[in-house]
Design a protein around this motif. Structure first.
Motif, PDB file in Angstrom:
ATOM      1  N   GLU A 123      31.217  49.203  58.405  1.00 28.93           N
ATOM      2  CA  GLU A 123      31.427  48.439  57.171  1.00 28.93           C
ATOM      3  C   GLU A 123      32.530  49.091  56.359  1.00 28.93           C
ATOM      4  O   GLU A 123      32.573  50.319  56.228  1.00 28.93           O
ATOM      5  CB  GLU A 123      30.144  48.390  56.343  1.00 28.93           C
ATOM      6  N   LEU A 124      33.426  48.263  55.829  1.00 25.45           N
ATOM      7  CA  LEU A 124      34.523  48.749  54.989  1.00 25.45           C
ATOM      8  C   LEU A 124      34.769  47.769  53.849  1.00 25.45           C
ATOM      9  O   LEU A 124      34.399  46.594  53.937  1.00 25.45           O
ATOM     10  CB  LEU A 124      35.819  48.892  55.793  1.00 25.45           C
ATOM     11  N   THR A 125      35.437  48.263  52.817  1.00 23.47           N
ATOM     12  CA  THR A 125      35.862  47.411  51.718  1.00 23.47           C
ATOM     13  C   THR A 125      37.360  47.596  51.502  1.00 23.47           C
ATOM     14  O   THR A 125      37.929  48.628  51.854  1.00 23.47           O
ATOM     15  CB  THR A 125      35.121  47.750  50.405  1.00 23.47           C
ATOM     16  N   SER A 126      37.966  46.577  50.937  1.00 25.14           N
ATOM     17  CA  SER A 126      39.365  46.685  50.532  1.00 25.14           C
ATOM     18  C   SER A 126      39.503  46.062  49.151  1.00 25.14           C
ATOM     19  O   SER A 126      38.676  45.247  48.731  1.00 25.14           O
ATOM     20  CB  SER A 126      40.305  46.005  51.532  1.00 25.14           C
ATOM     21  N   GLU A 127      40.540  46.478  48.463  1.00 18.73           N
ATOM     22  CA  GLU A 127      40.825  45.937  47.141  1.00 18.73           C
ATOM     23  C   GLU A 127      42.260  45.432  47.141  1.00 18.73           C
ATOM     24  O   GLU A 127      43.147  46.066  47.720  1.00 18.73           O
ATOM     25  CB  GLU A 127      40.621  47.007  46.072  1.00 18.73           C
ATOM     26  N   LEU A 128      42.480  44.295  46.503  1.00 19.33           N
ATOM     27  CA  LEU A 128      43.806  43.696  46.423  1.00 19.33           C
ATOM     28  C   LEU A 128      44.363  43.881  45.022  1.00 19.33           C
ATOM     29  O   LEU A 128      43.631  43.722  44.031  1.00 19.33           O
ATOM     30  CB  LEU A 128      43.749  42.212  46.770  1.00 19.33           C
ATOM     31  N   PHE A 129      45.662  44.200  44.981  1.00 19.11           N
ATOM     32  CA  PHE A 129      46.350  44.449  43.714  1.00 19.11           C
ATOM     33  C   PHE A 129      47.619  43.615  43.643  1.00 19.11           C
ATOM     34  O   PHE A 129      48.315  43.438  44.641  1.00 19.11           O
ATOM     35  CB  PHE A 129      46.738  45.926  43.590  1.00 19.11           C
ATOM     36  N   SER A 130      47.914  43.132  42.437  1.00 18.65           N
ATOM     37  CA  SER A 130      49.170  42.437  42.172  1.00 18.65           C
ATOM     38  C   SER A 130      49.599  42.794  40.756  1.00 18.65           C
ATOM     39  O   SER A 130      48.768  42.780  39.834  1.00 18.65           O
ATOM     40  CB  SER A 130      48.997  40.925  42.318  1.00 18.65           C
ATOM     41  N   ASP A 131      50.857  43.126  40.590  1.00 19.83           N
ATOM     42  CA  ASP A 131      51.382  43.533  39.283  1.00 19.83           C
ATOM     43  C   ASP A 131      50.529  44.621  38.635  1.00 19.83           C
ATOM     44  O   ASP A 131      50.269  44.596  37.434  1.00 19.83           O
ATOM     45  CB  ASP A 131      51.509  42.327  38.350  1.00 19.83           C
ATOM     46  N   GLY A 132      50.029  45.553  39.450  1.00 24.63           N
ATOM     47  CA  GLY A 132      49.287  46.686  38.944  1.00 24.63           C
ATOM     48  C   GLY A 132      47.838  46.423  38.580  1.00 24.63           C
ATOM     49  O   GLY A 132      47.147  47.325  38.124  1.00 24.63           O
ATOM     50  N   GLN A 133      47.369  45.207  38.804  1.00 20.30           N
ATOM     51  CA  GLN A 133      45.975  44.920  38.464  1.00 20.30           C
ATOM     52  C   GLN A 133      45.195  44.486  39.693  1.00 20.30           C
ATOM     53  O   GLN A 133      45.733  43.873  40.615  1.00 20.30           O
ATOM     54  CB  GLN A 133      45.888  43.875  37.350  1.00 20.30           C
ATOM     55  N   SER A 134      43.914  44.817  39.690  1.00 16.83           N
ATOM     56  CA  SER A 134      43.023  44.394  40.769  1.00 16.83           C
ATOM     57  C   SER A 134      42.807  42.889  40.661  1.00 16.83           C
ATOM     58  O   SER A 134      42.514  42.374  39.581  1.00 16.83           O
ATOM     59  CB  SER A 134      41.691  45.132  40.657  1.00 16.83           C
TER      60      SER A 134
END
Length: 156
Positions: A123-134
């Motif tokens: 199991e893994l998680t990822s986080e997406l960022f755009s313009d410095g924000q999650s």
């Protein structure tokens, strides 16, 4: 693994990644970061298409396991078996998915099961960022099966 090597692998083996314009910013056993431009992934509202974000998030986790398997010289088919995605903000520009490996004990267990039984899960998680924000988070379970275990299943 060199980031360009992972990008080439993904483009060659998962053609959608090339069409999406996906590139690799980092490809290390401890972390993977994948970048996605808005232009090829824009929806009718001018924001990034949710399906592209889901693919990006899934691929970040998948790629981290792939990099670790190569480092440990493990062979097997790697697939996502379950996932959830939470979108928290619209994406108006390029996006980056980051997956960080924080649980060595879980990897050791996964690796041992794969070597002993020919099958394992991670199991893994990822986080997406755009313009410095999650902008989104992903959680997924990935299955790994060796060719020998797959052949045993097919013989039954």
């Amino acid at each position: 693994m060199d980031p360009s090597e992972l990008t080439t692998y993904l483009h060659d083996h998962i053609p959608l990644t090339a069409a999406m314009g996906l590139t690799t910013a980092a490809a290390e056993p401890e972390r993977v970061a994948l970048d996605l431009p808005l232009a090829a992934n824009r929806n009718h509202k001018g924001t990034m298409f949710g399906g592209s974000l889901a693919a990006l998030a899934t691929l970040a986790c998948w790629s981290l396991i792939h990099v670790r398997m190569r480092k440990d010289q493990l062979a097997g088919d790697l697939v996502v078996s379950r996932s959830t995605m939470a979108y928290t903000a619209p994406v108006l520009d390029a996006c980056q998915a980051r997956c960080v490996f924080a649980d060595e004990a879980a990897w050791d267990k996964c690796r041992r099961l794969l070597l002993r039984r020919g099958r394992s899960r991670m199991e893994l998680t990822s986080e997406l960022f755009s313009d410095g924000q999650s902008v989104a988070t992903f959680s997924g379970e990935f299955g790994i099966v060796t060719a020998d275990a797959l052949a045993d299943t097919e013989r039954r």
